[in-house]
Design a protein around this motif. Structure first.
Motif, PDB file in Angstrom:
ATOM      1  N   LYS A 163     -28.379  -1.326   0.827  1.00 39.46           N
ATOM      2  CA  LYS A 163     -29.480  -0.384   0.628  1.00 39.46           C
ATOM      3  C   LYS A 163     -29.949   0.140   1.975  1.00 39.46           C
ATOM      4  O   LYS A 163     -29.662  -0.460   3.022  1.00 39.46           O
ATOM      5  N   SER A 164     -30.710   1.229   1.924  1.00 42.37           N
ATOM      6  CA  SER A 164     -31.322   1.700   3.160  1.00 42.37           C
ATOM      7  C   SER A 164     -32.402   0.694   3.549  1.00 42.37           C
ATOM      8  O   SER A 164     -33.219   0.304   2.726  1.00 42.37           O
ATOM      9  N   THR A 166     -37.294   4.841   2.836  1.00 44.27           N
ATOM     10  CA  THR A 166     -36.985   6.082   2.126  1.00 44.27           C
ATOM     11  C   THR A 166     -37.852   6.157   0.871  1.00 44.27           C
ATOM     12  O   THR A 166     -38.453   5.168   0.454  1.00 44.27           O
ATOM     13  N   GLU A 167     -37.886   7.335   0.270  1.00 44.59           N
ATOM     14  CA  GLU A 167     -38.630   7.574  -0.974  1.00 44.59           C
ATOM     15  C   GLU A 167     -38.305   6.506  -2.026  1.00 44.59           C
ATOM     16  O   GLU A 167     -39.186   5.976  -2.687  1.00 44.59           O
ATOM     17  N   LYS A 168     -37.023   6.193  -2.147  1.00 46.83           N
ATOM     18  CA  LYS A 168     -36.563   5.240  -3.166  1.00 46.83           C
ATOM     19  C   LYS A 168     -37.102   3.833  -2.931  1.00 46.83           C
ATOM     20  O   LYS A 168     -37.367   3.093  -3.876  1.00 46.83           O
ATOM     21  N   GLU A 169     -37.238   3.442  -1.679  1.00 49.84           N
ATOM     22  CA  GLU A 169     -37.566   2.054  -1.359  1.00 49.84           C
ATOM     23  C   GLU A 169     -39.048   1.816  -1.091  1.00 49.84           C
ATOM     24  O   GLU A 169     -39.460   0.699  -0.791  1.00 49.84           O
ATOM     25  N   GLU A 188     -28.165   7.185  -1.786  1.00 52.95           N
ATOM     26  CA  GLU A 188     -28.543   5.768  -1.673  1.00 52.95           C
ATOM     27  C   GLU A 188     -27.995   4.992  -2.870  1.00 52.95           C
ATOM     28  O   GLU A 188     -27.511   3.868  -2.726  1.00 52.95           O
ATOM     29  N   GLU A 189     -28.105   5.615  -4.047  1.00 56.64           N
ATOM     30  CA  GLU A 189     -27.649   4.920  -5.252  1.00 56.64           C
ATOM     31  C   GLU A 189     -26.141   4.733  -5.248  1.00 56.64           C
ATOM     32  O   GLU A 189     -25.625   3.683  -5.618  1.00 56.64           O
ATOM     33  N   ASP A 199     -31.089  12.438   0.152  1.00 61.85           N
ATOM     34  CA  ASP A 199     -31.055  12.360  -1.315  1.00 61.85           C
ATOM     35  C   ASP A 199     -30.944  10.923  -1.815  1.00 61.85           C
ATOM     36  O   ASP A 199     -30.103  10.151  -1.349  1.00 61.85           O
ATOM     37  N   THR A 200     -31.772  10.637  -2.831  1.00 58.64           N
ATOM     38  CA  THR A 200     -31.729   9.317  -3.457  1.00 58.64           C
ATOM     39  C   THR A 200     -30.354   9.052  -4.073  1.00 58.64           C
ATOM     40  O   THR A 200     -29.877   7.914  -4.081  1.00 58.64           O
TER      41      THR A 200
END
Lengths: 479, 479
Positions: free
Chosen positions: B447-448, B204-207, B436-437, B432-433
Motif C-alpha cells: 500500500k501507499s 493518500t485520499e484512500k488511506e 493504489e488498488e 488515482d486510487t
C-alpha cells in the motif's frame, strides 16, 4: 473582596444549600462538564490536573511500598465474573454489558469492568507457581463502570477513574499486613497531601465489599457532617484463590492457596476536597495538589516596569512552585475572583507602589490574610506559608469533624442526635446486622461507618437492642 | 555468551520466523500475557513500565507545546457517533456496543469509544463561544476499543492504550500548523527517545482517517522491511464543526466555524521497539525508556566485600540511572541472560578480582562490547555509553531502513521488488486510487505509506498506469 465578588456570578451559599453550592463549584471552577452519556462526566483540564497531582503522589507511595503497575482488559466475560459467588451477586446488578462486537452478536456477553478482582485472579493463576513467585504486588490505574440511577459529579458517576491494587501473598499474616499497610498509605495521603482528617477502621459484615473477608475504610467527614467513604482496603483470605484454583508450591513442597488483598481510591477524592475545604467564594485547594500554587497578579500592569518585575518574581517562584503569572487584559479584581474560585492557595500582587517599596502583597486563599513581604524574602515566605496553609486547613477540618462527632448511649438519644445534629455518632453495638438495619430505617439513612481501631467503652450494651455490646461503632449518613 | 544462552529456553531466531520471534520476545520478556477476553491483552509490569516511560516523555512534550489533559466518557451514544457521516462509516463496523446497563435494556445503545472526536466536539460545542476561547488544545490518555478479527500483542488488539489530542483553532492556517507541529513532536520523540528513524509525510485520499481532510503519518520500518503506521496527525477542516454546529464569534463580530485537528500514538510503539531493535537474545531497549537502565551483577557474591562494593556502585549509579542490583541466589550467567532478554542497555559486573584492581566490567546489550572501567570513572563512563548506545541504535535502524528502501520506475520492476525485496519502494504515482488498488492486488498487499515532504523526481509517469505523475510515494506492506 466585596467588589470582586460582584464581577463574577455568585455561587449558592454553602449554608443555604450545600448540594447546590457543591454543583456550582464543580461547574464554575471548571472541574467537570456534563456529557450526553447518562451519568458520565467530562473531566475538564483544571479538574484533571488535580487528578494528575493526586495520581503522581499516590503512585510514588505505591512504588515506595514495592508495588508495580499493570493494565488488565476492560472487559470481563460473564462466566469469569460468576466464578466467585458473593462477588458476582454484589456487582452484576450494576454492570454495563457489551453484547455486540464488530456487528456480530457475541456468544458470551462482556461486562465493562466495575472492578477487576476476577481479571487479576485469572492472570495470577497463570503466573503464580511457587512461593518464589510471591508476593505479587500489582496496581492498576483505569476507569471503571457501575451503572448508577442517580449521579453527582465525582461522588457517584456511572464511570469513574480510580486505582485498584490487587496483591497475592504466601500467608494470611502477610496479606493482613498488606491490607492495613495500604489503609495507612491512604490515611497518610489524606492527611499529608489532601489536608483531610479521617476516621479509619473496619467495616461491619453488612457494609463490607462483595467477596471480602474484611473491609477497612477511611471515612472523612464533609463540612456538613455527612461522611464520604474515602477509600477501602480488603482482605480476601483465600476465597477467590479457591474459586479460581490459584495454588502455589510452598517451601514445604506442598500445594497452598495464596492470600489476597485489594484496595482502591477514586476521583471521589476530588469531591471530598470540595466538600471539606471549600467556601462561598469557590474552591479552596491544599497546596500540594493545587494545579496552580501561586497566582501572580500584576496591578496597573501598563505602567513601566510592572510586567518586567512580575516576570522576575515568576521566575524566582517557579523554582519552588507551580506559578501562573496572569498578564491578560482582565482587571485585577476579576483575576482575584477567578483564582479564588479556582482555590489557588496563594496570590501575589505586584504594582508600581509595591515596586517602589521593594515589596509585594501576599494573600492566602483560605483565610484571606494579607501580608506585605519584601521581595527579597518572597520565596522563603511563600514556602513557609504553604506549610502553614496546609496545616491550618487540616486543623480546621479536624475541628469541624470533632465538633460534629457526638456520643449516644440510649436509642432515643441516638435517634434525636441523628435527626438534629448532622455528623458522626459514636455508639456501642451488639454485632447484629438487624440493629444496623433498624437504625438505618428509623433515622432515615444512618449507617455504620466503621469499627475504629481504638474503640472507646461508652457503655456495656448495644445502643439499639440493649444486648451486650461487642464494639464501639462510628455511625453517620453518607454520600 | 554461549553458556548463558543454554540456561534460558532459547527463543526462535529472528531470521528464521520473524512472527514467532516477535511473540516469543513479548512472552519471555514478560511484556504481556494473553487474557480470556478475545483480542485483549494483559500488560505486565515490565511492559507497563515501558509504557509509563513513553507516557512521561510524550506528556512533557505535549505540555511544552501548550496542551492540557482531560478525560471524556468511554461511551458514545449511537446518535452522537452518527453525526459525522464519513467518521461513522469508518468506525461503526468495528465498534463494541453496550446494550444493557444495570439489568435494563438501554433505549439507545452505546459504543465503547474507538476514538473520541465526537465526544470532544459535543464538549467543544458547549465551551467555545468567541475567538477568546480559542485555541483549545486538549489531549486524553485512555484505552480505546476496535473489534479486531485477528490480533497480535501491541500491534493489533481489540483494546489498546493510547493518547488522542483534539484541538480547535480560529483559522485553517493555525490548525494546519498544529497538525504538522504534532507530527514533528512524534517524529522527534521517535528519534530522540525510541531511537527509531521514520519516513514522514501525507497519506493518500484512500488511506486517510475517516472524516479527515488530510492525514499525516510517521512510518518507521521494522527490521524485516515491513512498515508500521507509527502515529498519525489529522487536519479536519471545519467538517466536524459544521456537523456538530460548533461556532465562535470572531474578532469581526461574525459567526465562524473553528478548524480542528486530532493526533494519536498508542501501545503499538512498544511493538515497534521490539521489531526495530531487538535480536535473537531478546529485547534491546533504547536507554531513555528502558525500565532498568543498568543491571548490576555481583560475581562470587558470597565472597567478602563483594556485596558491599556492589551496593556502593548501586548508590553512585542510582543518582543518574534506573539501576537494579540483583543479589538474588541465581548464578551470574542466569542473570546475564535474564537482563539480556529484558533488553537492559548496560550490564555492570563486579567481583573479587575486579575489586582488587579497583575496576568493574561494563557490557553493552546492543553490541555485547565489553570494557574494563575504573570504579572512579564508572558513572561518567556509563553516562557517555548511554548516549553512544542510543545513537548507535538509531544509526543501525537507519541503515536497515536505507538498505531496504528501493526505487522502481516501471510496473514490472515494482512488482518484482515487492515480491523479492521486503522493504519500502519509492515510485511515482498519478494520484488515482485505482492505481493504489491495482498495486495492492498485484503485489499481495503493498500500500501507499505516504507522500513524503521531500519528494524526489524519479520519472515523469505513474509507475502503475503510465499517466503523468503527480507525486512520489513510499510504498510498502504494513502491520
Amino acid at each position: 473582596m466585596a467588589n470582586n465578588k460582584k464581577m463574577v456570578e455568585a455561587i449558592t451559599s454553602r449554608d443555604e444549600d450545600f448540594a447546590k453550592w457543591y454543583t456550582d463549584i464543580v461547574k464554575k471552577a471548571e472541574l467537570v462538564d456534563y456529557s450526553g452519556v447518562k451519568g458520565c462526566m467530562v473531566i475538564r483540564p483544571y479538574g484533571y490536573a488535580i487528578w494528575e497531582n493526586i495520581q503522581a503522589d499516590l503512585d510514588r507511595r505505591f512504588k515506595e511500598t514495592g508495588h508495580e503497575n499493570v493494565y488488565m482488559p476492560m472487559f470481563i466475560p460473564e462466566s469469569l465474573l460468576q466464578k466467585e459467588k458473593d462477588h458476582v451477586e454484589g456487582f452484576a446488578p450494576e454492570c454495563a454489558w457489551v453484547t455486540v462486537g464488530g456487528q456480530e452478536k457475541l456468544q458470551e456477553r462482556l461486562c465493562v469492568r466495575p472492578t477487576s478482582e476476577t481479571l487479576f485472579c485469572e492472570h495470577y493463576k497463570k503466573i503464580i507457581n511457587t512461593y518464589r513467585d510471591l508476593p505479587k504486588l500489582y496496581n492498576q490505574w483505569c476507569s471503571v463502570v457501575r451503572w448508577e440511577k442517580t449521579t453527582r459529579p465525582f461522588l457517584r458517576t456511572s464511570e469513574f477513574l480510580w486505582q485498584e491494587g490487587h496483591t497475592m501473598h504466601e500467608t494470611e499474616e502477610e496479606a493482613r499486613e498488606e491490607t492495613l499497610r495500604m489503609l495507612h498509605v491512604y490515611s497518610d495521603f489524606y492527611k499529608e497531601t489532601l489536608a483531610i482528617p479521617a476516621v479509619i477502621g473496619r467495616k461491619t459484615e453488612k457494609e463490607k465489599f462483595a467477596g471480602a473477608e474484611e473491609t477497612y475504610t477511611i471515612e472523612p467527614m464533609m463540612h456538613n457532617g455527612v461522611a464520604l467513604q474515602g477509600g477501602t482496603s480488603h482482605y480476601f483470605g483465600d476465597g477467590f484463590a479457591k474459586s479460581f484454583g490459584i495454588t502455589y508450591t510452598g517451601k514445604d513442597n506442598k500445594l497452598h492457596y495464596p492470600h489476597q488483598t485489594s484496595w482502591g481510591v477514586s476521583t471521589r477524592m476530588i469531591g471530598a476536597l470540595i466538600m471539606v475545604h471549600s467556601d462561598d467564594d469557590g474552591l479552596v485547594l491544599p497546596p500540594k495538589i493545587s494545579p496552580i500554587q501561586v497566582a501572580l497578579i500584576p496591578v496597573a500592569q501598563h505602567k513601566e516596569g510592572v510586567l518586567e518585575k512580575a516576570e522576575e518574581l515568576r521566575k524566582a517562584l517557579a523554582e519552588k512552585f507551580r506559578v501562573k503569572l496572569d498578564s491578560s487584559d482582565h482587571a485585577p479584581g476579576w483575576k482575584f475572583a477567578e483564582y479564588e474560585m479556582k482555590g489557588v492557595p496563594v496570590r501575589v500582587e505586584i504594582g508600581p507602589k509595591d515596586i517602589e517599596k521593594n515589596q509585594c502583597v501576599v494573600v492566602r486563599r483560605d483565610t484571606r490574610e494579607k501580608a506585605f513581604v519584601s521581595i527579597d524574602e518572597l520565596v522563603p515566605f511563600v514556602e513557609n506559608l504553604m506549610a502553614t496553609i496546609h496545616n491550618d486547613m487540616y486543623d480546621r477540618a479536624l475541628k469541624n469533624t470533632q465538633e460534629k462527632t457526638f456520643t449516644a448511649t440510649t436509642f432515643d438519644e441516638f435517634v434525636d442526635t441523628a435527626k438534629n445534629k448532622p455528623g458522626f455518632i459514636k455508639a456501642m453495638w451488639c454485632g447484629d446486622t438487624a440493629c444496623e438495619e433498624k437504625i438505618k430505617e428509623v433515622t432515615g439513612g444512618v449507617k455504620s461507618r466503621c469499627i475504629p481501631f481504638n474503640e472507646e467503652h461508652l457503655s456495656d450494651v448495644c445502643v439499639c437492642c440493649g444486648k451486650p455490646a461487642k464494639h464501639m461503632v462510628f455511625w453517620g449518613k453518607q454520600y
